[in-house]
Enzyme design. Structure first.
Site, PDB file in Angstrom:
ATOM      1  N   HIS A  93       0.876  -1.165   0.000  1.00 34.02           N
ATOM      2  CA  HIS A  93       0.000   0.000   0.000  1.00 34.02           C
ATOM      3  C   HIS A  93       0.919   1.222   0.000  1.00 34.02           C
ATOM      4  O   HIS A  93       1.728   1.391   0.916  1.00 34.02           O
ATOM      5  CB  HIS A  93      -0.921   0.002   1.203  1.00 34.02           C
ATOM      6  CG  HIS A  93      -1.973  -1.055   1.147  1.00 34.02           C
ATOM      7  ND1 HIS A  93      -2.422  -1.739   2.252  1.00 34.02           N
ATOM      8  CD2 HIS A  93      -2.665  -1.562   0.094  1.00 34.02           C
ATOM      9  CE1 HIS A  93      -3.355  -2.609   1.887  1.00 34.02           C
ATOM     10  NE2 HIS A  93      -3.517  -2.529   0.577  1.00 34.02           N
ATOM     11  N   GLU A  96       1.557   3.291   3.138  1.00 30.99           N
ATOM     12  CA  GLU A  96       2.056   2.609   4.333  1.00 30.99           C
ATOM     13  C   GLU A  96       3.556   2.425   4.148  1.00 30.99           C
ATOM     14  O   GLU A  96       4.020   1.451   3.565  1.00 30.99           O
ATOM     15  CB  GLU A  96       1.314   1.283   4.520  1.00 30.99           C
ATOM     16  CG  GLU A  96      -0.182   1.506   4.762  1.00 30.99           C
ATOM     17  CD  GLU A  96      -1.005   0.234   4.761  1.00 30.99           C
ATOM     18  OE1 GLU A  96      -0.413  -0.870   4.774  1.00 30.99           O
ATOM     19  OE2 GLU A  96      -2.253   0.336   4.728  1.00 30.99           O
ATOM     20  N   HIS A 223       3.126  -3.859   6.331  1.00 29.46           N
ATOM     21  CA  HIS A 223       2.066  -2.870   6.184  1.00 29.46           C
ATOM     22  C   HIS A 223       2.097  -1.885   7.356  1.00 29.46           C
ATOM     23  O   HIS A 223       2.989  -1.923   8.194  1.00 29.46           O
ATOM     24  CB  HIS A 223       0.711  -3.571   6.125  1.00 29.46           C
ATOM     25  CG  HIS A 223       0.455  -4.316   4.844  1.00 29.46           C
ATOM     26  ND1 HIS A 223      -0.576  -4.009   3.998  1.00 29.46           N
ATOM     27  CD2 HIS A 223       1.101  -5.358   4.266  1.00 29.46           C
ATOM     28  CE1 HIS A 223      -0.561  -4.819   2.950  1.00 29.46           C
ATOM     29  NE2 HIS A 223       0.451  -5.657   3.100  1.00 29.46           N
ATOM     30  N   GLU A 315       1.726  -5.721  10.413  1.00 32.90           N
ATOM     31  CA  GLU A 315       1.272  -4.344  10.587  1.00 32.90           C
ATOM     32  C   GLU A 315       2.195  -3.709  11.621  1.00 32.90           C
ATOM     33  O   GLU A 315       2.273  -4.167  12.756  1.00 32.90           O
ATOM     34  CB  GLU A 315      -0.172  -4.328  11.093  1.00 32.90           C
ATOM     35  CG  GLU A 315      -1.174  -5.030  10.190  1.00 32.90           C
ATOM     36  CD  GLU A 315      -1.553  -4.199   8.978  1.00 32.90           C
ATOM     37  OE1 GLU A 315      -1.172  -3.008   8.928  1.00 32.90           O
ATOM     38  OE2 GLU A 315      -2.220  -4.743   8.080  1.00 32.90           O
TER      39      GLU A 315
END
Length: 456
Positions: A93, A96, A223, A315
């Site tokens: 992404h 990110e 991410h 994440e």
């Protein structure tokens, strides 16, 4: 709350800031890298460590930017038998960005520590072929970077130049897998749908072809937007209820292994394992993807269902585009976790599958009793199977050969070598694998679920 969280993070870093296994780590001023700066940084690492690195492109983005990969190996550009292949993917992404900067810094760190004689890093590079893709979505990054950390929106630059979310762009093999589970069908290397190349974006196509060209064993994609180690399956087995996020746990046959991989990163991380981050709580800092929320056409599920590779999604930051001054703390919080996770590739079993003339056999199916997910040997006949400690019955099978089964006990240390020597089957022997290889069953896909805009 923000101040308390900062103190927790700093506390988690105290032990990791002084010495790194015998090699003193000097403070480095990290910064954000635009595309040209990123390419320059990767070339600089290659120039500093030319004998253990190779820089190559796996394709181009919609706007023509190269998707550069930096490889680390004692023999760059060569797959050595029984040496596993690993990959890190960042910036899927575009907005990110922490993963992108961590992977650039990791590349510099591996080079510097190798040159400094760090035994742990030297061994890792000698025994592993490591591939680092800092940015899968360089076009989206440029859009996000034009806004800057302060003004960056939650979605600005997330997708590629065609406004496609790349983590919703892989062929949906989950639906096919869930169908096969009901009919005792194929459990690995599922077939791609017809004309799949025309259905994916250039960045996705490049990554899939990359997976086809390298027999990756372990991977993580980085991410932002939360702090948690997320493992497959991302897509729920339960039908989606319109207007609601489905949160049913969706386990793979290797659920225990995936939990261990996720915990390896979480507990080596400065604060992920504490659970409370970004206003959310994840027990031990890990979560099953579908238990968090269901996601279709994601990259980590595709890795597991189409290749031999086990991938999790990391994440890593509450802020998708952290301020420059926060990057050093984030690096210190993730450095040990990035290395510890990479080392997990050397657990379980590995070996060769030979014919009667001691030639390696590619595409041999390696089955583990009690785990309904097989893997295959690479082109040269070598295979790698991640397993937790325990005793297993392992079978190697190839059409036209008699299968061979072995009993093996796996310990907590490095992978056990287990080789197979297959004999040609008599011509009148029915192929024992006939009932296992179910091909060309059409993908019973239902409607594509609404687009989900969560962190993943």
């Amino acid at each position: 709350r923000k101040g308390a969280r900062m103190l927790e993070k700093l506390g988690g870093l105290l032990l990791s800031c002084v010495v790194y296994l015998g090699a003193t780590v000097l403070a480095v001023d990290l910064q954000h890298h635009g595309y040209e700066d990123m390419v320059r940084a990767l070339f600089n690492v290659h120039n500093e460590c030319p004998y253990i690195t190779r820089l190559y492109s796996i394709g181009r983005s919609v706007e023509g930017r190269h998707l550069y990969v930096l490889e680390f190996s004692d023999n760059p550009g060569i797959h050595e038998l029984l040496e596993p292949e690993f990959k890190y993917v960042g910036n899927m992404h575009g907005n990110e960005v922490l993963g992108r900067e961590l992977l650039i810094q990791l590349s510099q760190f591996l080079c510097e520590e190798y040159r400094a004689g760090n035994a742990r890093i030297m061994r890792l590079i000698h025994d592993t072929r490591i591939h680092i893709l800092p940015s899968m979505n360089p076009d989206g990054y440029e859009v996000a970077a034009s806004q800057g950390p302060e003004d960056n929106g939650y979605l600005t630059g997330r997708s590629n130049s065609r406004d496609v979310d790349l983590n919703r762009n892989f062929p949906d093999l989950n639906a096919l897998m869930y169908y096969y589970e009901k009919i005792n069908g194929k459990n690995h290397h599922l077939p791609l749908p017809d004309n799949w190349e025309e259905q994916v974006e250039p960045e996705t196509l490049a990554v899939i072809q990359w997976m086809q060209n390298y027999n990756f064993v372990l991977s993580a994609n980085l991410h932002g937007g939360a702090v948690v180690a997320n493992y497959p399956f991302d897509k729920s087995r339960e039908p989606r209820v319109r207007g609601f996020r489905k949160t049913a746990y969706s386990a793979t046959p290797d659920d225990k292994i995936f939990k261990k991989l996720a915990k390896t990163y979480s507990y080596a991380h400065g604060w992920m394992h504490k659970g409370w981050n970004c206003g959310d709580f994840f027990d031990e800092g890990i979560t099953n993807g579908a238990h968090w929320y269901s996601l279709s056409k994601g990259m980590q599920d595709f890795n597991y269902l189409y290749t031999n590779c086990f991938e999790i999604t990391l994440e890593l930051s509450c802020d998708k585009f952290p301020a420059t001054e926060a990057l050093q703390q984030e690096w210190l919080g993730n450095r040990e976790a990035l290395i510890s996770y990479l080392e997990q590739i050397h657990h379980g079993i590995k070996g060769m599958v030979y014919d009667e003339n001691y030639n390696g056999i590619g595409d041999a199916v390696i089955s583990v009793s009690g785990i309904n997910h097989d893997i295959t040997s690479g082109a040269g006949g070598d295979y790698f199977r991640l397993l937790l400690p325990g005793t297993y019955t392992v079978t190697a099978s190839v059409p036209g050969y008699l299968p061979s089964s072995r009993l093996v006990t796996v310990g907590p240390a490095e992978a056990i070598e287990l080789h197979f020597y297959l004999k040609l089957a008599p011509k009148d022997t029915t192929d024992v694998n006939l009932n296992r290889n179910i091909h060309n069953i059409k993908d019973p896909l239902s409607k594509v679920p609404p687009r989900n805009l969560g962190p993943r």
